[in-house]
Design an enzyme around this catalytic site. Structure first.
Site, PDB file in Angstrom:
ATOM      1  N   THR A  33      29.653 -14.499  22.588  1.00 55.62           N
ATOM      2  CA  THR A  33      30.362 -15.709  22.158  1.00 55.62           C
ATOM      3  C   THR A  33      29.944 -16.922  22.983  1.00 55.62           C
ATOM      4  O   THR A  33      29.548 -16.780  24.149  1.00 55.62           O
ATOM      5  CB  THR A  33      31.886 -15.485  22.310  1.00 55.62           C
ATOM      6  N   ASP A  34      30.108 -18.097  22.387  1.00 56.71           N
ATOM      7  CA  ASP A  34      29.818 -19.335  23.129  1.00 56.71           C
ATOM      8  C   ASP A  34      30.794 -19.525  24.292  1.00 56.71           C
ATOM      9  O   ASP A  34      30.523 -20.303  25.217  1.00 56.71           O
ATOM     10  CB  ASP A  34      29.844 -20.558  22.200  1.00 56.71           C
ATOM     11  N   GLU A  35      31.928 -18.802  24.248  1.00 56.01           N
ATOM     12  CA  GLU A  35      32.930 -19.001  25.301  1.00 56.01           C
ATOM     13  C   GLU A  35      32.444 -18.558  26.676  1.00 56.01           C
ATOM     14  O   GLU A  35      33.048 -18.918  27.684  1.00 56.01           O
ATOM     15  CB  GLU A  35      34.232 -18.266  24.946  1.00 56.01           C
ATOM     16  N   TYR A  81      39.508 -13.153  28.366  1.00 52.78           N
ATOM     17  CA  TYR A  81      38.661 -12.770  27.222  1.00 52.78           C
ATOM     18  C   TYR A  81      37.208 -13.152  27.491  1.00 52.78           C
ATOM     19  O   TYR A  81      36.301 -12.313  27.427  1.00 52.78           O
ATOM     20  CB  TYR A  81      39.156 -13.456  25.928  1.00 52.78           C
ATOM     21  N   LYS A  94      33.786 -10.813  28.068  1.00 46.34           N
ATOM     22  CA  LYS A  94      32.587 -10.901  27.216  1.00 46.34           C
ATOM     23  C   LYS A  94      31.359 -11.216  28.089  1.00 46.34           C
ATOM     24  O   LYS A  94      30.258 -10.703  27.850  1.00 46.34           O
ATOM     25  CB  LYS A  94      32.755 -11.976  26.145  1.00 46.34           C
TER      26      LYS A  94
HETATM   27  P1  NAD Z   1      38.419  -8.926  15.370  1.00 42.81           P
HETATM   28  O1  NAD Z   1      39.471  -8.919  16.415  1.00 42.81           O
HETATM   29  O2  NAD Z   1      38.735  -9.453  14.005  1.00 42.81           O
HETATM   30  O3  NAD Z   1      37.869  -7.434  15.152  1.00 42.81           O
HETATM   31  C1  NAD Z   1      37.616  -6.572  16.218  1.00 42.81           C
HETATM   32  C2  NAD Z   1      37.399  -5.154  15.659  1.00 42.81           C
HETATM   33  O4  NAD Z   1      37.048  -4.294  16.755  1.00 42.81           O
HETATM   34  C3  NAD Z   1      38.633  -4.560  14.992  1.00 42.81           C
HETATM   35  O5  NAD Z   1      38.281  -3.913  13.788  1.00 42.81           O
HETATM   36  C4  NAD Z   1      39.130  -3.543  16.018  1.00 42.81           C
HETATM   37  O6  NAD Z   1      39.825  -2.427  15.431  1.00 42.81           O
HETATM   38  C5  NAD Z   1      37.833  -3.125  16.681  1.00 42.81           C
HETATM   39  N1  NAD Z   1      38.025  -2.598  18.034  1.00 42.81           N
HETATM   40  C6  NAD Z   1      38.736  -3.171  19.041  1.00 42.81           C
HETATM   41  N2  NAD Z   1      38.706  -2.381  20.123  1.00 42.81           N
HETATM   42  C7  NAD Z   1      37.942  -1.303  19.803  1.00 42.81           C
HETATM   43  C8  NAD Z   1      37.526  -0.154  20.517  1.00 42.81           C
HETATM   44  N3  NAD Z   1      37.917   0.070  21.790  1.00 42.81           N
HETATM   45  N4  NAD Z   1      36.728   0.735  19.904  1.00 42.81           N
HETATM   46  C9  NAD Z   1      36.331   0.538  18.603  1.00 42.81           C
HETATM   47  N5  NAD Z   1      36.721  -0.519  17.886  1.00 42.81           N
HETATM   48  C10 NAD Z   1      37.511  -1.429  18.477  1.00 42.81           C
HETATM   49  O7  NAD Z   1      37.190  -9.693  16.013  1.00 42.81           O
HETATM   50  P2  NAD Z   1      36.104 -10.676  15.346  1.00 42.81           P
HETATM   51  O8  NAD Z   1      36.648 -12.046  15.312  1.00 42.81           O
HETATM   52  O9  NAD Z   1      35.579 -10.052  14.127  1.00 42.81           O
HETATM   53  O10 NAD Z   1      34.984 -10.647  16.481  1.00 42.81           O
HETATM   54  C11 NAD Z   1      33.956  -9.664  16.466  1.00 42.81           C
HETATM   55  C12 NAD Z   1      33.039  -9.888  17.647  1.00 42.81           C
HETATM   56  O11 NAD Z   1      32.472 -11.189  17.553  1.00 42.81           O
HETATM   57  C13 NAD Z   1      33.726  -9.826  18.998  1.00 42.81           C
HETATM   58  O12 NAD Z   1      32.865  -9.172  19.892  1.00 42.81           O
HETATM   59  C14 NAD Z   1      33.918 -11.278  19.395  1.00 42.81           C
HETATM   60  O13 NAD Z   1      33.914 -11.414  20.787  1.00 42.81           O
HETATM   61  C15 NAD Z   1      32.703 -11.916  18.766  1.00 42.81           C
HETATM   62  N6  NAD Z   1      32.824 -13.343  18.374  1.00 42.81           N
HETATM   63  C16 NAD Z   1      33.862 -13.753  17.572  1.00 42.81           C
HETATM   64  C17 NAD Z   1      33.909 -15.097  17.167  1.00 42.81           C
HETATM   65  C18 NAD Z   1      35.001 -15.594  16.251  1.00 42.81           C
HETATM   66  O14 NAD Z   1      35.071 -16.799  15.994  1.00 42.81           O
HETATM   67  N7  NAD Z   1      35.874 -14.742  15.707  1.00 42.81           N
HETATM   68  C19 NAD Z   1      32.915 -15.989  17.582  1.00 42.81           C
HETATM   69  C20 NAD Z   1      31.875 -15.525  18.406  1.00 42.81           C
HETATM   70  C21 NAD Z   1      31.848 -14.203  18.784  1.00 42.81           C
HETATM   71  O1  TDX Z   2      48.413 -21.315  16.910  1.00 40.32           O
HETATM   72  C1  TDX Z   2      47.391 -21.844  17.386  1.00 40.32           C
HETATM   73  N1  TDX Z   2      47.398 -23.185  17.669  1.00 40.32           N
HETATM   74  C2  TDX Z   2      46.343 -23.831  18.218  1.00 40.32           C
HETATM   75  O2  TDX Z   2      46.395 -25.050  18.450  1.00 40.32           O
HETATM   76  C3  TDX Z   2      46.181 -21.096  17.648  1.00 40.32           C
HETATM   77  C4  TDX Z   2      46.107 -19.638  17.349  1.00 40.32           C
HETATM   78  C5  TDX Z   2      45.111 -21.774  18.191  1.00 40.32           C
HETATM   79  N2  TDX Z   2      45.181 -23.104  18.492  1.00 40.32           N
HETATM   80  C6  TDX Z   2      44.002 -23.771  19.085  1.00 40.32           C
HETATM   81  C7  TDX Z   2      43.413 -23.096  20.300  1.00 40.32           C
HETATM   82  C8  TDX Z   2      41.940 -23.423  20.186  1.00 40.32           C
HETATM   83  O3  TDX Z   2      41.677 -24.697  20.760  1.00 40.32           O
HETATM   84  O4  TDX Z   2      42.970 -23.728  18.090  1.00 40.32           O
HETATM   85  C9  TDX Z   2      41.685 -23.505  18.684  1.00 40.32           C
HETATM   86  C10 TDX Z   2      41.085 -22.251  18.100  1.00 40.32           C
HETATM   87  O5  TDX Z   2      41.855 -21.158  18.575  1.00 40.32           O
HETATM   88  P1  TDX Z   2      41.503 -19.639  18.186  1.00 40.32           P
HETATM   89  O6  TDX Z   2      41.460 -19.513  16.711  1.00 40.32           O
HETATM   90  O7  TDX Z   2      42.417 -18.756  18.968  1.00 40.32           O
HETATM   91  O8  TDX Z   2      39.990 -19.512  18.680  1.00 40.32           O
HETATM   92  P2  TDX Z   2      39.283 -19.740  20.123  1.00 40.32           P
HETATM   93  O9  TDX Z   2      40.243 -19.632  21.227  1.00 40.32           O
HETATM   94  O10 TDX Z   2      38.469 -20.995  20.011  1.00 40.32           O
HETATM   95  O11 TDX Z   2      38.323 -18.433  20.161  1.00 40.32           O
HETATM   96  C11 TDX Z   2      37.573 -18.043  18.985  1.00 40.32           C
HETATM   97  O12 TDX Z   2      36.231 -18.460  19.059  1.00 40.32           O
HETATM   98  C12 TDX Z   2      35.377 -17.808  19.966  1.00 40.32           C
HETATM   99  C13 TDX Z   2      37.626 -16.525  18.764  1.00 40.32           C
HETATM  100  O13 TDX Z   2      38.978 -16.090  18.690  1.00 40.32           O
HETATM  101  C14 TDX Z   2      36.862 -15.794  19.824  1.00 40.32           C
HETATM  102  O14 TDX Z   2      36.876 -14.386  19.553  1.00 40.32           O
HETATM  103  C15 TDX Z   2      35.440 -16.307  19.828  1.00 40.32           C
HETATM  104  O15 TDX Z   2      34.701 -15.713  20.851  1.00 40.32           O
END
Ligand code: NAD
Ligand code: TDX
Length: 339
Positions: free
Chosen positions: A125-127, A153, A157
């Site tokens: 992730t970019d985080e 988190y 990562k």
């Molecule tokens: P999500 O939370 O929607 O899904 C995570 C999945 O992993 C779920 O199906 C969960 O059951 C499974 N999981 C969790 N713990 C596990 C374990 N111990 N063993 C096997 N499975 C397990 O997450 P997402 O948003 O789809 O993110 C997927 C990946 O992408 C993550 O690694 C996250 O860090 C990365 N990522 C997410 C974003 C975003 O914006 N959502 C952006 C950049 C990177």
């Molecule tokens: O209820 C809310 N109100 C609010 O203001 C929630 C849930 C979030 N926020 C804000 C927090 C953040 O500035 O919105 C922004 C986005 O929040 P999230 O959806 O929780 O995402 P973020 O914290 O940016 O992280 C996401 O992007 C990077 C994903 O959850 C991560 O898994 C990924 O790595």
């Protein structure tokens, strides 16, 4: 070609499975997922009967189980999506983030090494780069930006990324890493900003914006992320990190207002609540490397992507209503009541 996809019952992993089964109809995709609160088997129902798809309920921390699956499937590639992914939950309870994101990644790397794979891809992730100041719009994250995390988190990562690079350098494991910005699209779990605001809007519930809502995120439609990972798997250079993002920076408050507007709801639903602890101000990816080396460019504009996403949530109410009516309600009350 057999590809093990971990975390495939979650948001991005499921979209990746759909993309891969369509793009590579001769590939076998094995989804390994623990089905935590964030994993939903119903998400995968459209592919369950596909003969090229197999679902296995397994924890990536379960070394014996993971080794047995590798022994049986002899995967050519591994794509590790499995993670605890919500920043707010990591602030409440960091332990499980260390367990799955760091220890679990370690187990997957050991399995990849023991059984030999052509490619191990880590979805990061970019985080991991921390955040950028709002008054420096000229700054972007490149692959050379130092790791500088803010939350449990992002730290977990980053720990995983360091381990992946160590397995490359020490053992020569053929790894790649992608670091993507915020995704949005179908099957996004309703704890995250965009789906939470859509669901609350549709239920005429308050829209909880943290602080003033001036924090900036760089939003990418999930399918564009899936395409980037597919490109990296097949054409990316081993041992390299690729940033993925589409230069689509938006303030949280503007996203929430846009959702109100699209759904014909009043902005009076917006409620400013106590800010997230350690809240990152701005994320912004410089995607020059993946563009120059692999020709990747995002294809879905935010204007189209957000409309498609809202339409999906309107047409798939069963999917998210089932989620928010269960255990999620306790989480929501804990995080948002009296905030
Ligand atoms: P999500 O939370 O929607 O899904 C995570 C999945 O992993 C779920 O199906 C969960 O059951 C499974 N999981 C969790 N713990 C596990 C374990 N111990 N063993 C096997 N499975 C397990 O997450 P997402 O948003 O789809 O993110 C997927 C990946 O992408 C993550 O690694 C996250 O860090 C990365 N990522 C997410 C974003 C975003 O914006 N959502 C952006 C950049 C990177
Ligand atoms: O209820 C809310 N109100 C609010 O203001 C929630 C849930 C979030 N926020 C804000 C927090 C953040 O500035 O919105 C922004 C986005 O929040 P999230 O959806 O929780 O995402 P973020 O914290 O940016 O992280 C996401 O992007 C990077 C994903 O959850 C991560 O898994 C990924 O790595």
């Amino acid at each position: 070609m057999t590809v093990i996809v971990t975390g495939g019952a979650g948001f991005i992993g499921s979209n990746f499975i759909f993309y891969m089964l369509k793009k590579h109809p001769d590939y076998r995709i094995v989804c390994l997922d623990k089905l935590t609160y964030a994993g939903n088997l119903s998400t995968l129902k459209s592919v369950m009967d596909n003969p090229n798809f197999r679902f296995v309920k397994l924890d990536i921390c379960d070394r014996a189980g993971v080794y047995a699956l590798f022994e049986e499937e002899k995967p050519d590639m591994v794509v590790n999506f499995a993670a605890e992914s919500h920043v707010d939950r990591s602030i409440e309870d960091p332990g499980v983030f260390l367990q799955t994101n760091v220890i679990g990644t370690g187990v997957m790397l050991d399995a990849a090494r023991k059984y030999g794979v052509k490619r191990y891809h880590q979805v990061s992730t970019d985080e991991v780069y921390g955040d950028l100041p709002l008054d420096r719009p000229d700054l972007f994250f490149t692959e050379e930006t130092p790791i500088h995390t803010s939350s449990p988190y992002s730290s977990s990562k980053a720990g995983a990324d360091l381990l992946v690079m160590a397995y490359y350098r020490t053992f020569g494991l053929p790894v790649t890493i992608s670091r993507c910005s915020n995704n949005y699209g179908p099957y996004h779990f309703p704890e995250k900003l965009i789906p939470l605001m859509i669901a609350n809007c549709l239920n005429d519930k308050p829209l909880p914006v943290y602080g003033e809502g001036l924090n900036v995120r760089d939003w990418l439609y999930v399918e564009d992320h899936c395409k980037a990972i597919d490109l990296i798997l097949h054409k990316g250079r081993v041992g390299e990190v690729y940033n993925v993002g589409g230069h689509n920076e938006m303030k949280n408050i503007d996203i929430v207002k846009l959702i109100c507007h699209e759904l014909g709801k009043s902005e009076d639903l917006i409620t400013h609540v106590t800010d997230r602890k350690g809240h990152d101000m701005r994320y912004a990816i410089d995607p020059t490397k993946i563009h120059n080396e692999l020709g990747w460019l995002p294809e879905t504009t935010f204007k189209d992507g957000i409309k498609k996403t809202i339409k999906w949530y309107l047409e798939n109410r069963d999917w998210w209503e089932e989620i928010i009516s269960g255990e999620y309600q306790n989480y929501y009350d804990k995080m948002y009541s009296n905030r």
